[in-house]
Enzyme design. Structure first.
Site, PDB file in Angstrom:
ATOM      1  N   ASP A  30      66.429  60.110  25.926  1.00  0.00           N
ATOM      2  CA  ASP A  30      66.481  61.521  26.310  1.00  0.00           C
ATOM      3  C   ASP A  30      65.529  62.318  25.406  1.00  0.00           C
ATOM      4  OD1 ASP A  30      68.921  63.414  27.817  1.00  0.00           O
ATOM      5  OD2 ASP A  30      67.531  64.377  26.412  1.00  0.00           O
ATOM      6  N   ASN A  85      77.121  64.044  34.300  1.00  0.00           N
ATOM      7  CA  ASN A  85      77.344  65.452  34.615  1.00  0.00           C
ATOM      8  C   ASN A  85      77.118  65.606  36.115  1.00  0.00           C
ATOM      9  OD1 ASN A  85      77.823  66.283  31.932  1.00  0.00           O
ATOM     10  ND2 ASN A  85      75.620  66.378  31.527  1.00  0.00           N
ATOM     11  N   GLY A  91      77.120  70.952  33.768  1.00  0.00           N
ATOM     12  CA  GLY A  91      76.025  70.721  32.829  1.00  0.00           C
ATOM     13  C   GLY A  91      74.864  69.935  33.394  1.00  0.00           C
ATOM     14  N   GLN A  92      74.925  69.593  34.686  1.00  0.00           N
ATOM     15  CA  GLN A  92      73.802  68.843  35.255  1.00  0.00           C
ATOM     16  C   GLN A  92      72.593  69.759  35.406  1.00  0.00           C
ATOM     17  OE1 GLN A  92      74.526  66.868  39.024  1.00  0.00           O
ATOM     18  NE2 GLN A  92      72.577  65.778  38.958  1.00  0.00           N
ATOM     19  N   SER A  93      71.457  69.323  34.868  1.00  0.00           N
ATOM     20  CA  SER A  93      70.235  70.124  34.953  1.00  0.00           C
ATOM     21  C   SER A  93      69.124  69.387  35.694  1.00  0.00           C
ATOM     22  CB  SER A  93      69.757  70.525  33.562  1.00  0.00           C
ATOM     23  OG  SER A  93      69.488  69.377  32.785  1.00  0.00           O
ATOM     24  N   HIS A  98      71.957  60.253  36.962  1.00  0.00           N
ATOM     25  CA  HIS A  98      71.705  59.596  35.675  1.00  0.00           C
ATOM     26  C   HIS A  98      72.987  59.510  34.870  1.00  0.00           C
ATOM     27  CE1 HIS A  98      70.919  63.915  35.235  1.00  0.00           C
ATOM     28  NE2 HIS A  98      71.384  63.815  34.002  1.00  0.00           N
ATOM     29  N   LEU A  99      73.054  58.460  34.077  1.00  0.00           N
ATOM     30  CA  LEU A  99      74.181  58.216  33.181  1.00  0.00           C
ATOM     31  C   LEU A  99      73.687  58.376  31.751  1.00  0.00           C
ATOM     32  CD1 LEU A  99      77.056  57.182  32.608  1.00  0.00           C
ATOM     33  CD2 LEU A  99      76.218  54.851  32.990  1.00  0.00           C
ATOM     34  N   HIS A 100      74.371  59.240  31.003  1.00  0.00           N
ATOM     35  CA  HIS A 100      74.040  59.422  29.584  1.00  0.00           C
ATOM     36  C   HIS A 100      74.789  58.368  28.761  1.00  0.00           C
ATOM     37  CE1 HIS A 100      72.467  63.701  29.827  1.00  0.00           C
ATOM     38  NE2 HIS A 100      73.201  63.694  30.917  1.00  0.00           N
TER      39      HIS A 100
END
Ligand code: DGP
Length: 112
Positions: A30, A85, A91-93, A98-100
């Site tokens: 990230d 998210n 909080g998804q931007s 995607h997986l954090h």
């Protein structure tokens, strides 16, 4: 999708720090890490997010999760957090699924 940031990263139009890649997924660091280790695992297939998955994406979802576990193992993480998210209010931007994978520090719960 040409206007999707993560599709452009997958197409190598935008540089990224690769952690892992295979036929289904790509993982990279990230750009704005929230922990000493902060990796994003994304499917090559464009899906806007969790809410856009359907039954045919069930195995892809499993692949993302298992890839995260393998990457955590390869990085020597024994304790880590995995986050999707889903939606702007959560909080998804970036609207490519995607997986954090976050690790390397103690994390608070609940996250807030
Ligand atoms: P989310 O907020 O859950 O949609 O997470 C999106 C993440 O993507 C966020 O933690 C920052 C990261 N990010 C945004 N733009 C870039 C970029 O150009 N390169 C990389 N490596 N990460 C990015």
């Amino acid at each position: 999708m040409s206007d999707c940031l993560f599709c452009r990263i997958l197409a190598k139009e935008i540089p990224s720090r690769k952690v892992h890649e295979d036929e289904l997924t790509y993982a990279f660091h990230d750009v704005n890490p929230q922990a000493p280790t902060h990796v994003l695992i994304v499917p090559r297939k464009h899906l806007a997010g969790v809410a856009e998955m359907d039954k045919t994406d069930e195995s892809l979802c499993g692949a993302l999760l298992f890839r995260a576990k393998e990457i955590a193992d390869s990085l020597g993480l024994t304790s880590y957090r995995l986050v999707f998210n889903s939606g702007a209010e959560a909080g998804q931007s970036v609207f490519h699924l995607h997986l954090h994978l976050l690790g390397g520090r103690r994390m608070k719960w609940p996250p807030g």
